[in-house]
Design an enzyme around this catalytic site. Sequence first.
Site, PDB file in Angstrom:
ATOM      1  CB  SER A 173      36.305  37.963  -4.254  1.00 21.17           C
ATOM      2  OG  SER A 173      35.019  37.443  -5.331  1.00 21.17           O
ATOM      3  CE1 TYR A 181      30.024  39.437  -3.300  1.00 18.87           C
ATOM      4  CE2 TYR A 181      31.569  39.110  -5.399  1.00 18.87           C
ATOM      5  CZ  TYR A 181      31.217  38.600  -3.983  1.00 18.87           C
ATOM      6  OH  TYR A 181      32.228  37.958  -3.654  1.00 18.87           O
TER       7      TYR A 181
END
Length: 262
Positions: free
Chosen positions: A142, A155
């Site tokens: 990501s 995250y």
Amino acid sequence: MRLRNQTIVITGASSGLGRDLAFSAAEEGANVVLIARREEELKNLKTKLEEMYPVKCHYFVVDVTDENLIYDAFHQIEEQFDGIDVLINNAGYGLFQTVEQMSLQDMKQMFEVNVFGVMCCSKLALSSMKLKGKGHIINIASLAGKVATSKAAAYAGSKHAVLGFSNALRQEVEKDGIFITNVNPGPMDTPFFDIADESGTYAKSVRKMMLDPEKVASKVISLIGQDIHDVDLPSWMGFGAKIYSLFPKISHRVMMKFGNKK
């Protein structure tokens, strides 16, 4: 049919990007192995793939945090499909909460799925790829792993770990003809936000810039067989990550505004 007779293993395959990756791979002629937790979705996806394309498809109902189940699945894959050509580590999830709000159990679980799941599957795929003298592991990381924002510390930390793992692994297996690619998407229109952003506030604020998962899947499958280390999607966000590293103080102010939309 560029990938005819190649075996592609996809984790997190039951919905979202994983599902679209399966269709894109089958369209290119690849035999597809689906790994996820939800059997009904996997069963339906297998049926559709085999109806639409002349490929083999199999699925395993597995939680990527269960080391024993992963080992059994990969052992069966090697026997039934004559080895693994490509592994796409797509399984992952996020929660948008501050460090103070998030429980330690949620933090640990996120790392179990997003990081150790990637490590376990990659490790088990390597022996098969080394025997073939070639292979490709694609890790869906990501842009959060490059540019972190508030309410996504755990995250972002997990995806940063994936990038570090991938970059080191690449150096270890280059001599074996195995490619390692990081794909770093920005916000994408998938069920990811159903868990990460229950209020829907953040998803609504970034709706106009959300990536189409079908297009991302097509891009990912097009990378197979190419020695490409890192792909940022969209590219302009990737450029932003480079600016962030060059001008951290200015970028920090910008990312504070972006992160506070969560």
